[in-house]
Every structure is written in C-alpha cells, then in structure tokens.
Design a protein around this motif. Sequence first.
Motif, PDB file in Angstrom:
ATOM      1  N   PRO A  50       2.859  11.012  -0.103  1.00 43.24           N
ATOM      2  CA  PRO A  50       3.763  10.205  -0.932  1.00 43.24           C
ATOM      3  C   PRO A  50       5.203  10.181  -0.410  1.00 43.24           C
ATOM      4  O   PRO A  50       5.909   9.201  -0.626  1.00 43.24           O
ATOM      5  N   ASP A  51       5.617  11.205   0.309  1.00 36.13           N
ATOM      6  CA  ASP A  51       6.980  11.235   0.823  1.00 36.13           C
ATOM      7  C   ASP A  51       7.208  10.264   1.981  1.00 36.13           C
ATOM      8  O   ASP A  51       8.337  10.010   2.380  1.00 36.13           O
ATOM      9  N   LYS A  52       6.132   9.669   2.514  1.00 35.58           N
ATOM     10  CA  LYS A  52       6.255   8.706   3.615  1.00 35.58           C
ATOM     11  C   LYS A  52       6.556   7.297   3.112  1.00 35.58           C
ATOM     12  O   LYS A  52       6.713   6.381   3.905  1.00 35.58           O
ATOM     13  N   GLY A  53       6.592   7.114   1.813  1.00 36.52           N
ATOM     14  CA  GLY A  53       6.911   5.803   1.252  1.00 36.52           C
ATOM     15  C   GLY A  53       5.710   4.889   1.177  1.00 36.52           C
ATOM     16  O   GLY A  53       4.566   5.332   1.194  1.00 36.52           O
ATOM     17  N   SER A  54       5.996   3.602   1.099  1.00 38.28           N
ATOM     18  CA  SER A  54       4.936   2.604   0.982  1.00 38.28           C
ATOM     19  C   SER A  54       5.113   1.572   2.081  1.00 38.28           C
ATOM     20  O   SER A  54       6.094   1.592   2.818  1.00 38.28           O
ATOM     21  N   GLY A  55       4.150   0.653   2.178  1.00 37.35           N
ATOM     22  CA  GLY A  55       4.216  -0.364   3.219  1.00 37.35           C
ATOM     23  C   GLY A  55       3.446  -1.598   2.817  1.00 37.35           C
ATOM     24  O   GLY A  55       3.061  -1.770   1.665  1.00 37.35           O
ATOM     25  N   GLY A  84       5.308   1.466   6.844  1.00 39.72           N
ATOM     26  CA  GLY A  84       4.921   2.547   5.946  1.00 39.72           C
ATOM     27  C   GLY A  84       4.197   3.669   6.669  1.00 39.72           C
ATOM     28  O   GLY A  84       4.269   3.784   7.893  1.00 39.72           O
ATOM     29  N   PRO A  85       3.477   4.501   5.927  1.00 39.84           N
ATOM     30  CA  PRO A  85       2.840   5.687   6.518  1.00 39.84           C
ATOM     31  C   PRO A  85       1.854   5.384   7.651  1.00 39.84           C
ATOM     32  O   PRO A  85       1.709   6.170   8.565  1.00 39.84           O
ATOM     33  N   TYR A  86       1.177   4.252   7.604  1.00 38.33           N
ATOM     34  CA  TYR A  86       0.183   3.911   8.629  1.00 38.33           C
ATOM     35  C   TYR A  86       0.653   2.725   9.482  1.00 38.33           C
ATOM     36  O   TYR A  86      -0.160   1.926   9.952  1.00 38.33           O
ATOM     37  N   ALA A  87       1.952   2.618   9.720  1.00 39.30           N
ATOM     38  CA  ALA A  87       2.524   1.505  10.478  1.00 39.30           C
ATOM     39  C   ALA A  87       1.830   1.371  11.834  1.00 39.30           C
ATOM     40  O   ALA A  87       1.655   2.344  12.561  1.00 39.30           O
ATOM     41  N   GLY A  88       1.393   0.154  12.148  1.00 36.55           N
ATOM     42  CA  GLY A  88       0.744  -0.126  13.426  1.00 36.55           C
ATOM     43  C   GLY A  88      -0.760   0.075  13.433  1.00 36.55           C
ATOM     44  O   GLY A  88      -1.429  -0.283  14.403  1.00 36.55           O
ATOM     45  N   TYR A 119       0.833  -1.195   0.000  1.00 36.10           N
ATOM     46  CA  TYR A 119       0.000   0.000   0.000  1.00 36.10           C
ATOM     47  C   TYR A 119       0.866   1.242   0.000  1.00 36.10           C
ATOM     48  O   TYR A 119       2.056   1.209   0.324  1.00 36.10           O
ATOM     49  N   ARG A 120       0.261   2.348  -0.382  1.00 39.13           N
ATOM     50  CA  ARG A 120       0.937   3.640  -0.366  1.00 39.13           C
ATOM     51  C   ARG A 120      -0.105   4.720  -0.105  1.00 39.13           C
ATOM     52  O   ARG A 120      -1.278   4.570  -0.456  1.00 39.13           O
ATOM     53  N   SER A 121       0.337   5.785   0.518  1.00 42.68           N
ATOM     54  CA  SER A 121      -0.557   6.904   0.791  1.00 42.68           C
ATOM     55  C   SER A 121      -0.449   7.915  -0.337  1.00 42.68           C
ATOM     56  O   SER A 121       0.628   8.453  -0.594  1.00 42.68           O
ATOM     57  N   VAL A 122      -1.545   8.164  -0.997  1.00 41.98           N
ATOM     58  CA  VAL A 122      -1.588   9.176  -2.048  1.00 41.98           C
ATOM     59  C   VAL A 122      -1.439  10.555  -1.416  1.00 41.98           C
ATOM     60  O   VAL A 122      -0.831  11.450  -1.987  1.00 41.98           O
TER      61      VAL A 122
END
Length: 178
Positions: A117-122, A136-140, A111-114
């Motif tokens: 975008p600078d937070k990367g993917s996960g 990634g951006p929503y880790a946890g 997944y990736r945050s639109v």
Amino acid sequence: MLTKLLVLIALVACSKSDDKKPAAADPWATPTAGADPWATAPAATADPDQAKPTPASPRDPAPPATGGTTTLAGTYQCQTLRYGTLVNGMYQTAYVASALGTFEIDADGAYRSVSYPDKGSGRTRAEAATVSFEDGPYAGFIGEVGSNSSGAYIHFGGKPSEAPAASMRFNDHICYRN
C-alpha cells in the motif's frame, strides 16, 4: 483315472470345431457381415480443411477488453511457478505465493497493490489480450489476460516488462481474480 481324464481333455481340446458357429456375443469371433470397424472410411467431402480436426486450445480465450478495463475489474491473488519440494528423489513443481502479492483493479482502470500500500496506486491499459500497468507499484508490467477452469487471470512472464510466453514457465506469475 487321472490318465483317462487327461486323455478326455486332450481329445476335447484337439477336436475339430469347424462345425460350430461363433457365438454372437463372442468378441473374438470373425465377423460374417457388416462393415470392418478398422477400415478407413472414404473421404465424404472434397474440402480437405473440413476433414481436419480442430486443435484444442490450451487456454480459453481471453475475456474481451475494450477501451476500458471493466472486464478486468476485481481483486487478484498472485502465485508463481517454482520447483517444489524434493519427493522420491525428484523435484515437484508447485505454485507458491508470489512476491506480487494481491492487487485490485477498478472498473475505470485504476489499480492499487494491497500487498504494497505504501507504493501508491496506478493505472492499467487493456488491449485485446494484454493489460499494461502504466505507473504505480507495477509500472511497466505487461500481462496476458485469459481464463481457464480456475477463472479469470493475468499471466506475467519472467521479465514483467515483456509479454509472457504462451505457456507457463518457471518463475512466471499468474494472478487469479477472486
């Protein structure tokens, strides 16, 4: 003349009406035959569970999630439940744009945050009724997967690292798949 009319009306109103049968279409007529519509029916079965009504589910069941996340694949737009504007002296609840923004989940679980975008993917991991964001951006973050008349969604609670309550609460996030 007026006195005679009043006497006539009084005479008609006070006349005995026992000799008249109620009209069939009269909703106030006393039923002469047939079952009492307000009477309770005797139990037709000895099984008490069969007579109990099935409670309606507040939500449709979650889409199935097997080992992968193919059922979760898609773009999600997030909203949060907040107090809305003051209307007639009362605050009205409203869904407003969430700080989570928009994210995309691929069929392989990436997944990736639109919105970030600078937070990367996960990666995500789907279970029976939840999805966990491993990094990634929503880790946890842990979300409940479900669907309703608006479509498939992921529900995040006020504390994103914990599974959300069964119903929406203020400051919860709900992300619908587009």
